[in-house]
Design a protein around this motif. Structure first.
Motif, PDB file in Angstrom:
ATOM      1  N   MET A   1       0.934  -1.188  -0.158  1.00 16.16           N
ATOM      2  CA  MET A   1       0.071  -0.061  -0.211  1.00 16.16           C
ATOM      3  C   MET A   1       0.972   1.257   0.028  1.00 16.16           C
ATOM      4  N   ALA A   2       1.825   1.199   0.610  1.00 11.36           N
ATOM      5  CA  ALA A   2       2.852   2.477   0.705  1.00 11.36           C
ATOM      6  C   ALA A   2       3.501   2.432  -0.588  1.00 11.36           C
ATOM      7  N   ILE A   3       3.873   1.504  -0.989  1.00 11.70           N
ATOM      8  CA  ILE A   3       4.363   1.515  -2.424  1.00 11.70           C
ATOM      9  C   ILE A   3       3.581   2.277  -3.335  1.00 11.70           C
ATOM     10  N   ALA A   4       2.202   1.917  -3.578  1.00 12.63           N
ATOM     11  CA  ALA A   4       1.140   2.687  -4.434  1.00 12.63           C
ATOM     12  C   ALA A   4       1.365   4.120  -4.167  1.00 12.63           C
ATOM     13  N   ILE A   5       1.195   4.591  -2.845  1.00 14.33           N
ATOM     14  CA  ILE A   5       1.224   5.943  -2.572  1.00 14.33           C
ATOM     15  C   ILE A   5       2.319   6.498  -3.001  1.00 14.33           C
ATOM     16  N   VAL A   6       3.760   6.095  -2.759  1.00 15.07           N
ATOM     17  CA  VAL A   6       5.000   6.816  -3.194  1.00 15.07           C
ATOM     18  C   VAL A   6       4.926   6.864  -4.752  1.00 15.07           C
ATOM     19  N   VAL A   7       4.655   5.633  -5.351  1.00 20.71           N
ATOM     20  CA  VAL A   7       4.663   5.777  -6.942  1.00 20.71           C
ATOM     21  C   VAL A   7       3.695   6.805  -7.574  1.00 20.71           C
ATOM     22  N   ALA A   8       2.669   6.862  -6.739  1.00 22.73           N
ATOM     23  CA  ALA A   8       1.533   7.915  -7.207  1.00 22.73           C
ATOM     24  C   ALA A   8       1.881   9.302  -7.118  1.00 22.73           C
ATOM     25  N   ALA A   9       2.788   9.804  -5.643  1.00 21.63           N
ATOM     26  CA  ALA A   9       3.110  10.929  -5.682  1.00 21.63           C
ATOM     27  C   ALA A   9       4.232  11.306  -6.551  1.00 21.63           C
ATOM     28  N   LEU A  10       5.335  10.366  -6.789  1.00 22.55           N
ATOM     29  CA  LEU A  10       6.273  10.550  -7.772  1.00 22.55           C
ATOM     30  C   LEU A  10       5.876  10.880  -9.214  1.00 22.55           C
ATOM     31  N   ALA A  11       4.593   9.889  -9.574  1.00 24.46           N
ATOM     32  CA  ALA A  11       4.251  10.194 -10.814  1.00 24.46           C
ATOM     33  C   ALA A  11       3.655  11.638 -11.074  1.00 24.46           C
ATOM     34  N   LEU A  12       2.892  12.208  -9.877  1.00 23.76           N
ATOM     35  CA  LEU A  12       2.241  13.485  -9.797  1.00 23.76           C
ATOM     36  C   LEU A  12       3.462  14.714 -10.085  1.00 23.76           C
ATOM     37  N   ILE A  13       4.482  14.249  -9.459  1.00 24.16           N
ATOM     38  CA  ILE A  13       5.760  15.293  -9.540  1.00 24.16           C
ATOM     39  C   ILE A  13       6.495  15.112 -11.036  1.00 24.16           C
ATOM     40  N   ALA A  14       6.538  14.225 -11.369  1.00 22.95           N
ATOM     41  CA  ALA A  14       6.857  13.702 -12.644  1.00 22.95           C
ATOM     42  C   ALA A  14       5.992  14.394 -13.859  1.00 22.95           C
ATOM     43  N   GLY A  15       4.885  14.488 -13.654  1.00 24.40           N
ATOM     44  CA  GLY A  15       3.701  14.893 -14.551  1.00 24.40           C
ATOM     45  C   GLY A  15       3.983  16.543 -14.362  1.00 24.40           C
ATOM     46  N   LEU A  16       4.028  16.928 -13.446  1.00 24.05           N
ATOM     47  CA  LEU A  16       4.042  18.315 -13.202  1.00 24.05           C
ATOM     48  C   LEU A  16       5.416  19.075 -13.686  1.00 24.05           C
ATOM     49  N   ALA A  17       6.648  18.308 -13.689  1.00 26.88           N
ATOM     50  CA  ALA A  17       7.869  18.468 -14.110  1.00 26.88           C
ATOM     51  C   ALA A  17       7.754  18.492 -15.617  1.00 26.88           C
ATOM     52  N   ALA A  18       7.143  17.227 -16.229  1.00 28.16           N
ATOM     53  CA  ALA A  18       6.978  17.452 -17.459  1.00 28.16           C
ATOM     54  C   ALA A  18       6.217  18.442 -18.324  1.00 28.16           C
ATOM     55  N   ASN A  19       5.172  18.870 -17.599  1.00 26.27           N
ATOM     56  CA  ASN A  19       4.188  20.070 -17.910  1.00 26.27           C
ATOM     57  C   ASN A  19       5.269  21.169 -18.135  1.00 26.27           C
ATOM     58  N   ARG A  20       6.122  21.473 -16.973  1.00 20.83           N
ATOM     59  CA  ARG A  20       6.694  22.747 -17.531  1.00 20.83           C
ATOM     60  C   ARG A  20       7.903  22.705 -18.571  1.00 20.83           C
ATOM     61  N   PHE A  21       8.574  21.413 -18.588  1.00 27.46           N
ATOM     62  CA  PHE A  21       9.678  21.336 -19.444  1.00 27.46           C
ATOM     63  C   PHE A  21       9.292  20.600 -20.916  1.00 27.46           C
ATOM     64  N   LEU A  22       8.489  19.499 -20.775  1.00 26.60           N
ATOM     65  CA  LEU A  22       8.213  19.146 -22.185  1.00 26.60           C
ATOM     66  C   LEU A  22       6.988  19.511 -22.935  1.00 26.60           C
ATOM     67  N   ARG A  23       6.037  20.065 -22.068  1.00 26.15           N
ATOM     68  CA  ARG A  23       4.789  20.401 -22.749  1.00 26.15           C
ATOM     69  C   ARG A  23       4.939  21.283 -24.266  1.00 26.15           C
ATOM     70  N   PRO A  24       5.943  22.281 -24.110  1.00 23.60           N
ATOM     71  CA  PRO A  24       5.856  23.248 -25.244  1.00 23.60           C
ATOM     72  C   PRO A  24       6.484  22.227 -26.521  1.00 23.60           C
ATOM     73  N   ARG A  25       7.276  21.204 -26.197  1.00 24.28           N
ATOM     74  CA  ARG A  25       7.587  20.410 -27.359  1.00 24.28           C
ATOM     75  C   ARG A  25       6.448  19.432 -28.006  1.00 24.28           C
ATOM     76  N   LEU A  26       5.784  18.708 -26.870  1.00 27.04           N
ATOM     77  CA  LEU A  26       4.645  17.892 -27.396  1.00 27.04           C
ATOM     78  C   LEU A  26       3.497  18.019 -27.845  1.00 27.04           C
ATOM     79  N   LEU A  27       3.109  19.432 -27.409  1.00 23.62           N
ATOM     80  CA  LEU A  27       1.672  19.926 -27.679  1.00 23.62           C
ATOM     81  C   LEU A  27       1.668  21.076 -28.708  1.00 23.62           C
ATOM     82  N   THR A  28       0.748  21.264 -29.909  1.00 17.64           N
ATOM     83  CA  THR A  28       0.649  22.054 -30.474  1.00 17.64           C
ATOM     84  C   THR A  28      -0.619  22.240 -30.891  1.00 17.64           C
ATOM     85  N   GLU A  29      -1.210  23.468 -31.375  1.00 21.93           N
ATOM     86  CA  GLU A  29      -2.505  23.849 -31.729  1.00 21.93           C
ATOM     87  C   GLU A  29      -2.471  23.677 -33.260  1.00 21.93           C
TER      88      GLU A  29
END
Length: 272
Positions: A1-29
């Motif tokens: 159970m603790a592993i699931a919480i840790v992985v989810a927290a890391l995924a959230l942090i990774a997603g926010l970091a990717a939003n800041r640094f990778l989003r301009p390269r991946l998304l386009t209108e």
């Protein structure tokens, strides 16, 4: 159970970091660039939710069967103790004493042994179930014998079912697959968040992550029905223990049980 919480927290942090640094390269209108990443996130989120729901239903079914088996075993043991009233004094006391000790062994010894989800039982209850069958033999040919054998067969079947349901029904590979899918979904959602004026989206993403993680933790907990936060308590077998003890004491207030409070056999030294 603790592993699931840790992985989810890391995924959230990774997603926010990717939003800041990778989003301009991946998304386009630009419509000519094809399907954007944000168009793929919705099916991924739907898949994650469906998988979690399906596995949760499976785990909950195992939990329900474990509870039913526990109550069925208790009812069968109670029937043995009550049917013993039709036997003569010595056999009646022996059967009811074994019933009390069996209930104690299940409650104190076997219940904790099942908490790890491996379906491992304890040898303690088997000692007393063997003793009960041994005490049935002098009653062979009497009406009570058939009822006792039938009740004991039911008790044995329900105990086997209880031990079977104590085994985790969700394989570890599926759990890790769900955890990986959850992490991928959270990271993908984080990438698709707007980079500015995104407070509401950040709160929503945090809530979604918390809900998905809580669902996975509930699955892990319910899949082990005799351990964890949501578990099957030995209430029914404890009630039968009290009732069988009262039945035994009703005939002899000073009757001595062959076991201690934990259902372990007491070796008494011969007097003289």
């Amino acid at each position: 159970m603790a592993i699931a919480i840790v992985v989810a927290a890391l995924a959230l942090i990774a997603g926010l970091a990717a939003n800041r640094f990778l989003r301009p390269r991946l998304l386009t209108e630009d419509d000519d660039s094809g399907m954007a990443v944000k168009d793929l996130v919705a099916p991924l989120l739907t898949l994650t939710v469906l998988l979690l729901a399906f596995v949760l239903v499976t785990a909950n079914g195992s939990y329900g069967k474990a509870e039913v088996a526990s109550r069925g075993e208790a009812r069968a043991l109670d029937q043995i103790a009550e049917t013993a009233e039709y036997a003569q004094g010595k056999q009646r006391a022996a059967i009811q004493s074994d019933a009390v000790c069996y209930a104690r062994a299940v409650r104190v010894q076997e219940w904790p042994a099942m908490s790890d989800g491996n379906g491992d039982g304890s040898k303690g209850p088997s000692v007393w179930s063997t003793g009960m069958r041994h005490n049935f033999r002098p009653l062979e040919g009497e009406p009570a014998f058939g009822m006792l054998v039938s009740a004991d067969t039911k008790r044995s079947e329900e105990r086997s079912e209880r031990l079977t349901q104590a085994t985790a029904s969700i394989p570890s590979a599926i759990f890790w697959f769900l955890l990986a899918t959850l992490a991928l979904t959270v990271v993908s959602l984080g990438i698709c968040l707007p980079r500015k004026n995104n407070r509401g989206q950040l709160i929503a993403l945090t809530l979604i992550t918390a809900l998905l993680t809580a669902t996975l933790c509930i699955i892990r907990d319910v899949d082990r029905p005799f351990g964890g936060i949501v578990d099957v308590k030995p209430t029914a077998i404890a009630d039968v223990e009290k009732q069988a003890t009262r039945d035994l004491r009703a005939h002899d207030k000073n009757a001595e049980l062959p076991c201690d409070e934990d259902g372990k056999r007491i070796t008494r030294l011969a007097k003289g």
